[in-house]
Write a protein that holds these residues in place. Sequence first.
Motif, mmCIF file in Angstrom:
data_model
loop_
_atom_site.group_PDB
_atom_site.id
_atom_site.type_symbol
_atom_site.label_atom_id
_atom_site.label_comp_id
_atom_site.label_asym_id
_atom_site.label_seq_id
_atom_site.Cartn_x
_atom_site.Cartn_y
_atom_site.Cartn_z
ATOM 1 N N ILE A 1 0.818 -1.201 0.000
ATOM 2 C CA ILE A 1 0.000 0.000 0.000
ATOM 3 C C ILE A 1 0.858 1.259 0.000
ATOM 4 C CG2 ILE A 1 -1.854 -1.199 1.213
ATOM 5 C CD1 ILE A 1 -1.054 0.367 3.743
ATOM 6 N N PHE A 2 2.165 1.095 0.161
ATOM 7 C CA PHE A 2 3.067 2.246 0.241
ATOM 8 C C PHE A 2 3.750 2.511 -1.098
ATOM 9 C CE2 PHE A 2 2.942 0.139 4.395
ATOM 10 C CZ PHE A 2 2.416 1.156 5.162
ATOM 11 N N ASN A 3 4.098 3.768 -1.319
ATOM 12 C CA ASN A 3 4.894 4.191 -2.483
ATOM 13 C C ASN A 3 4.287 3.743 -3.813
ATOM 14 O OD1 ASN A 3 6.779 5.337 -0.717
ATOM 15 N ND2 ASN A 3 7.936 3.413 -0.581
ATOM 16 N N GLU B 1 -7.447 8.218 1.118
ATOM 17 C CA GLU B 1 -7.351 8.285 2.583
ATOM 18 C C GLU B 1 -8.390 7.395 3.251
ATOM 19 O OE1 GLU B 1 -7.488 11.565 6.244
ATOM 20 O OE2 GLU B 1 -7.725 12.206 4.160
ATOM 21 N N LYS B 2 -9.624 7.367 2.710
ATOM 22 C CA LYS B 2 -10.664 6.538 3.314
ATOM 23 C C LYS B 2 -10.293 5.054 3.266
ATOM 24 C CE LYS B 2 -14.680 9.545 2.645
ATOM 25 N NZ LYS B 2 -16.025 9.665 2.032
ATOM 26 N N THR B 3 -9.631 4.661 2.183
ATOM 27 C CA THR B 3 -9.201 3.266 2.070
ATOM 28 C C THR B 3 -8.120 2.965 3.095
ATOM 29 O OG1 THR B 3 -9.754 3.206 -0.277
ATOM 30 C CG2 THR B 3 -8.227 1.533 0.525
ATOM 31 N N GLU C 1 2.509 3.912 10.171
ATOM 32 C CA GLU C 1 2.655 5.353 10.338
ATOM 33 C C GLU C 1 1.927 6.169 9.275
ATOM 34 O OE1 GLU C 1 6.191 8.616 11.189
ATOM 35 O OE2 GLU C 1 6.676 6.611 10.495
ATOM 36 N N PRO C 2 2.033 5.831 7.987
ATOM 37 C CA PRO C 2 1.368 6.664 6.992
ATOM 38 C C PRO C 2 -0.150 6.608 7.063
ATOM 39 C CG PRO C 2 3.088 5.315 6.004
ATOM 40 C CD PRO C 2 2.849 4.795 7.371
ATOM 41 N N LEU C 3 -0.718 5.656 7.798
ATOM 42 C CA LEU C 3 -2.164 5.532 7.828
ATOM 43 C C LEU C 3 -2.823 6.634 8.637
ATOM 44 C CD1 LEU C 3 -2.569 1.691 8.228
ATOM 45 C CD2 LEU C 3 -2.328 3.037 6.164
ATOM 46 N N GLY C 4 -2.117 7.206 9.582
ATOM 47 C CA GLY C 4 -2.614 8.377 10.280
ATOM 48 C C GLY C 4 -3.678 8.111 11.320
#
Length: 473
Positions: free
Chosen positions: A256-258, A265-267, A381-384
Motif C-alpha cells: 500500500i506504500f509508495n 485516505e478513506k481506504t 505510520e502513513p495511515l494516520g
Amino acid sequence: MLHQNEIAVDNFAGGGGASTGLEMALGRSVDIAINHDPAAIDMHKVNHPNTTHYCESVWDVDPVAACAGRPVGLAWFSPDCKHFSRAKGATPVNKEIRGLAWVAVRWAMSVPVRVFMLENVSEFLSWGPVVYINDQPRPCPARKGETFDGFIKALTTGLKPTHPTWLEAVRALNIEFNLVEKYKLFKGLGYCIEHKILKMSDYGVPTSRARLFIVARNDGAPISWPTPTHGNPESGLIKVKTAADIIDWSIPVKSIFNRPRPIAEKTLIRIAKGIEKEIINNPDPFIVPREHVAPFITEHANGSNQRNMALNEPLRTLCAQVKGGHFALVTSHIIKFRGDNTGHKTNEPLHTISAGGNHLGEVQTFLIKYFGTSNAQSALEPLGTITTKDRYGVVMIRGSKYQIVDIGMRMLYPHELYAAMGFPASYKIAFNSEGKKNTKQNQVARCGNAVCPPAAAALVTANLTLSKKQVAA
C-alpha cells in the motif's frame, strides 16, 4: 425428477446461477432461460448452450408460446431484489421493479406449472404499496407485507377484489378487463406454498449470504426443505467453507506504500481499522499457510532504500537489514468497501457480493519477530489513525511479539468471487460467445446477486427427487 415431457424454466436467468443449480440437481440443462440483459444472456449461452434463450423482458415472453404445449415441471423466479434490499439505502424505490414477482402468477395462470420456486432478499416478505415521502417513493411503513399477502392469496386460496392489492395485481398482469383471467385470480391457483430463509454457508457456499426461498407446488406432494450439510463439525456436519477457501493465494498483493497513484485516505483508514481489529487486537489472527504466502515483501524499515524481495528466497538478507528476529508470518483479513464496514476475518464466510461492483479485497500484513524496543519505522505510520508507539507497532500473536514491516492489498478477482458464490471452477466467465474477453466489471455484475448454485441444487433435490415409495406408487 421432472416427469416425461416436462420442462424447466429459469426466469430472470442472469449469468446462470440458478440454472447451474437446477442442472446439478436435475442432471440436464434448463429448457428456457429469460433475461433482458444481453451480457447476462450471453454468459448463460456460453455455459448452457442447450437452453433456449430469450433476451427480452419477462413480461414480453408469452408462456404459452414459449412452452409450446409442454407442461412446466419446475419454474424458477429470481426477480430483481435491489428495490427490496436494505442495501438500497436512501435510493428511490422503483414500483415496477418491486412488482416483477407478479410474473410468477402470470406463468401459473397461463400454463401448467407443477412446482415453482422464488428467491429474493428477506425483505421481500415486507412487500407492500409504495407511497411518496418527502417527494420520494418509499415503501409505506404502515402497510408492510400487504402486497406479499395478496401475492400469496392469488397463488393459493384466491385474491378478492376487496383486497387492497387487487388493482395492482390485475394491472401488473394486464388482465384488468379480462373477466376470465380475473376469475382465475379470484378463485386462486390452488398451490401449497411455504417460505423459509436459508443461509448459503449451510450448504457449502463460502458466503454469509442469507436468502428467502418460496416453494410452491400443486401436485399434492409435500414441500421439503434441504437439511444443512455444513456447520459445526461436532454436530456431524462438514466444516463451513470460508473466504480462505476461495482466495487464490498465487496472486500477489501490492504494497500500500509508495504506489504511483496513492491510495485514497478513506481506504487507508479502512485498512488501519481492519488491521487494528483483525491483527493487533486479535489474539488469534488468520495466518496464511506457508505454502501459500505471498511471493514478495516490501521493506519499510531501516535504511533509506526500499527493497522488494521474494518470500520464497532465503530471508537472511532481510534479517541483515531489519533489526531484530527473522521473518515469520503473513496474516490476512478481508476488507469491505461498503458503509462503515471494515471487513472481516479470512477464516469466515465471505460477506455478500453485490452486483454494483467489486467491493471486497484482501489485506496481507507481513511480520517479523520482534525483540525489545526498535527504532524501526512502523508500517502503520502513513495511515494516520494508529500511532507508531511500540504498543501499536508490535503485534502479540500466540505468545510471541512481531513487528509489522509491510502491508499489501488487492481486490478479489472475478474467479474468486464466483467461487465464493458456489459456482463450479469450470464455469466460463472470461470470454463471451464471440471469443472476446469479458471486462472485469461485466464478470462481477453477473456474479453479484446471483443465485448460489449449491443452494438451488439442494432445494430442487429436496423437492423433485422421488423416494422409492413414490416411484413404486
